[in-house]
Design an enzyme around this catalytic site. Structure first.
Site, PDB file in Angstrom:
ATOM      1  N   LYS A  15       0.782  -1.022   0.001  1.00  0.00           N
ATOM      2  CA  LYS A  15       0.037   0.133   0.107  1.00  0.00           C
ATOM      3  C   LYS A  15       0.803   1.174   0.196  1.00  0.00           C
ATOM      4  O   LYS A  15       0.530   2.259  -0.469  1.00  0.00           O
ATOM      5  CB  LYS A  15      -0.950  -0.062   1.356  1.00  0.00           C
ATOM      6  CG  LYS A  15      -1.853  -1.249   1.361  1.00  0.00           C
ATOM      7  CD  LYS A  15      -2.983  -1.085   2.660  1.00  0.00           C
ATOM      8  CE  LYS A  15      -2.316  -1.323   3.637  1.00  0.00           C
ATOM      9  NZ  LYS A  15      -1.941  -2.521   4.028  1.00  0.00           N
ATOM     10  N   ARG A  90     -10.128  -0.534   8.867  1.00  0.00           N
ATOM     11  CA  ARG A  90      -9.880  -1.997   9.070  1.00  0.00           C
ATOM     12  C   ARG A  90     -11.285  -2.733   9.586  1.00  0.00           C
ATOM     13  O   ARG A  90     -11.184  -4.056   9.896  1.00  0.00           O
ATOM     14  CB  ARG A  90      -8.854  -1.869   9.986  1.00  0.00           C
ATOM     15  CG  ARG A  90      -7.522  -1.691   9.548  1.00  0.00           C
ATOM     16  CD  ARG A  90      -6.560  -2.822   9.006  1.00  0.00           C
ATOM     17  NE  ARG A  90      -5.295  -3.018   9.864  1.00  0.00           N
ATOM     18  CZ  ARG A  90      -4.132  -2.298   9.199  1.00  0.00           C
ATOM     19  NH1 ARG A  90      -4.220  -0.872   8.825  1.00  0.00           N
ATOM     20  NH2 ARG A  90      -3.013  -2.730  10.079  1.00  0.00           N
ATOM     21  N   ARG A 124      11.309  -6.031   5.885  1.00  0.00           N
ATOM     22  CA  ARG A 124      11.160  -4.502   5.947  1.00  0.00           C
ATOM     23  C   ARG A 124      11.758  -3.802   6.772  1.00  0.00           C
ATOM     24  O   ARG A 124      11.641  -3.988   7.894  1.00  0.00           O
ATOM     25  CB  ARG A 124       9.482  -4.339   6.039  1.00  0.00           C
ATOM     26  CG  ARG A 124       9.024  -3.066   6.001  1.00  0.00           C
ATOM     27  CD  ARG A 124       7.585  -2.808   5.752  1.00  0.00           C
ATOM     28  NE  ARG A 124       6.628  -3.480   6.514  1.00  0.00           N
ATOM     29  CZ  ARG A 124       5.355  -3.526   6.397  1.00  0.00           C
ATOM     30  NH1 ARG A 124       4.916  -2.969   5.165  1.00  0.00           N
ATOM     31  NH2 ARG A 124       4.477  -4.073   7.192  1.00  0.00           N
ATOM     32  N   ARG A 157      10.369  -2.383  12.035  1.00  0.00           N
ATOM     33  CA  ARG A 157       9.116  -2.012  12.864  1.00  0.00           C
ATOM     34  C   ARG A 157       8.819  -3.315  13.977  1.00  0.00           C
ATOM     35  O   ARG A 157       9.075  -4.508  13.844  1.00  0.00           O
ATOM     36  CB  ARG A 157       7.830  -2.195  12.084  1.00  0.00           C
ATOM     37  CG  ARG A 157       7.498  -0.895  11.440  1.00  0.00           C
ATOM     38  CD  ARG A 157       6.313  -0.813  10.301  1.00  0.00           C
ATOM     39  NE  ARG A 157       5.391  -1.639  10.714  1.00  0.00           N
ATOM     40  CZ  ARG A 157       4.258  -1.754  10.223  1.00  0.00           C
ATOM     41  NH1 ARG A 157       4.073  -1.161   8.780  1.00  0.00           N
ATOM     42  NH2 ARG A 157       3.132  -2.283  10.724  1.00  0.00           N
ATOM     43  N   ARG A 168      -1.884 -10.450  12.243  1.00  0.00           N
ATOM     44  CA  ARG A 168      -2.334  -9.580  11.503  1.00  0.00           C
ATOM     45  C   ARG A 168      -3.189  -9.987  10.136  1.00  0.00           C
ATOM     46  O   ARG A 168      -3.786  -9.373   9.510  1.00  0.00           O
ATOM     47  CB  ARG A 168      -1.112  -8.396  11.208  1.00  0.00           C
ATOM     48  CG  ARG A 168      -0.547  -7.683  12.484  1.00  0.00           C
ATOM     49  CD  ARG A 168       0.766  -7.298  12.368  1.00  0.00           C
ATOM     50  NE  ARG A 168       1.093  -6.285  11.146  1.00  0.00           N
ATOM     51  CZ  ARG A 168       2.324  -6.156  10.939  1.00  0.00           C
ATOM     52  NH1 ARG A 168       3.384  -7.102  10.986  1.00  0.00           N
ATOM     53  NH2 ARG A 168       2.418  -5.383   9.596  1.00  0.00           N
TER      54      ARG A 168
HETATM   55  P1  AMP Z   1       0.027  -0.971   9.454  1.00  0.00           P
HETATM   56  O1  AMP Z   1       1.111  -0.223   9.644  1.00  0.00           O
HETATM   57  O2  AMP Z   1      -1.035  -0.749   8.644  1.00  0.00           O
HETATM   58  O3  AMP Z   1       0.363  -2.429   9.248  1.00  0.00           O
HETATM   59  O4  AMP Z   1      -0.597  -0.794  11.174  1.00  0.00           O
HETATM   60  C1  AMP Z   1       0.148  -1.517  12.202  1.00  0.00           C
HETATM   61  C2  AMP Z   1      -0.605  -1.625  13.381  1.00  0.00           C
HETATM   62  O5  AMP Z   1      -1.451  -0.614  13.627  1.00  0.00           O
HETATM   63  C3  AMP Z   1      -1.780  -2.808  13.204  1.00  0.00           C
HETATM   64  O6  AMP Z   1      -1.413  -4.038  13.152  1.00  0.00           O
HETATM   65  C4  AMP Z   1      -2.821  -2.235  14.237  1.00  0.00           C
HETATM   66  O7  AMP Z   1      -2.401  -2.878  15.644  1.00  0.00           O
HETATM   67  C5  AMP Z   1      -2.666  -0.799  14.160  1.00  0.00           C
HETATM   68  N1  AMP Z   1      -3.552  -0.271  13.294  1.00  0.00           N
HETATM   69  C6  AMP Z   1      -3.311   0.452  12.036  1.00  0.00           C
HETATM   70  N2  AMP Z   1      -4.462   0.780  11.256  1.00  0.00           N
HETATM   71  C7  AMP Z   1      -5.466   0.439  12.123  1.00  0.00           C
HETATM   72  C8  AMP Z   1      -6.698   0.584  11.912  1.00  0.00           C
HETATM   73  N3  AMP Z   1      -7.382   1.311  10.932  1.00  0.00           N
HETATM   74  N4  AMP Z   1      -7.649  -0.059  13.074  1.00  0.00           N
HETATM   75  C9  AMP Z   1      -7.062  -0.538  13.950  1.00  0.00           C
HETATM   76  N5  AMP Z   1      -5.808  -0.646  14.184  1.00  0.00           N
HETATM   77  C10 AMP Z   1      -4.987  -0.183  13.387  1.00  0.00           C
END
Ligand code: AMP
Length: 210
Positions: A15, A90, A124, A157, A168
């Site tokens: 993304k 999400r 990553r 990360r 996830r």
């Molecule tokens: P990402 O960078 O999008 O992979 O997000 C990393 C982590 O942030 C996820 O595993 C969730 O714990 C949290 N997170 C990110 N976006 C959301 C969302 N829209 N709703 C809930 N948790 C989120």
């Protein structure tokens, strides 16, 4: 050209890469809830303190926390020209809440096989200063652990581990269908082949966003 976009796809689907390509064509605010949350965790804000435990386990942060954060973010002047959400919504509850704030015009769904996702996520790394993203397997920086762009140190990360990736990915699979179902018939939906996002040209991107 559509300017209210939703980038949809599993963790590691690309993304962020697609967002970068879109930014080369049109100036939209890139709103990644993951990035916003990580920033809050780093600064130890109340949102960050709530979010950290969920993020470390690969679980979703509660809807109300994320929705409030998005409401605030959309008030920033850079969103006037349009925006692309990355990693949001999400859950269906987040999609419903978003509908009350603004209407999305286009969903770009990136599809990638799971084995590729594993490699992308576990490899990553990103720059601790400018945020540029690399991959130790497929796109390493020229000097190990040093950002090509700004020379700062790379970081991994905290949640990019084998243990959290499965949670996830499962969470994504569980929620993706209901969210897409929610938007069906209301919002245009296009599929992007996530194996080739890096090679996409500006013309490819323009075609996607018509
Ligand atoms: P990402 O960078 O999008 O992979 O997000 C990393 C982590 O942030 C996820 O595993 C969730 O714990 C949290 N997170 C990110 N976006 C959301 C969302 N829209 N709703 C809930 N948790 C989120």
């Amino acid at each position: 050209m559509k300017t209210k976009l939703l980038l949809f796809g599993a963790p590691g689907a690309g993304k962020g890469t697609l967002a970068g390509k879109i930014l080369d064509v049109v100036k939209l605010a890139h709103i990644s809830t993951g990035d916003l949350l990580r920033e809050n965790v780093k600064k130890q804000t109340p949102i960050g303190l709530t979010a950290k435990g969920f993020m470390d386990k690969g679980q979703l942060v509660p809807d109300e926390v994320v929705i409030k954060m998005i409401q605030e973010r959309l008030k920033q002047p850079d969103c006037k020209q349009g925006f692309m959400f990355d990693g949001f919504p999400r859950t269906v509850a987040q999609a419903q809440a978003l509908d009350k704030i603004t209407k999305i015009e286009l969903i770009l769904e990136i599809q990638v096989p799971f084995d590729i996702i594993v490699q992308r996520v576990l490899g990553r790394i990103s720059c601790s200063k400018c945020g540029a993203v690399y991959n130790t397997y497929s796109n390493p920086p020229k000097v190990e652990n040093v950002c090509d762009k700004c020379g700062s140190k790379m970081e991994h990360r905290a949640d990019d581990t084998e243990a959290t990736l499965k949670t996830r990915f499962d969470t994504y699979n569980k929620n993706a269908q209901p969210i897409l179902e929610y938007y069906k018939g209301k919002v245009a939906h296009r599929i992007v082949d996530g194996l080739h996002t890096l090679e996409m040209t500006k013309d490819d991107i323009k075609k996607l966003m018509v």
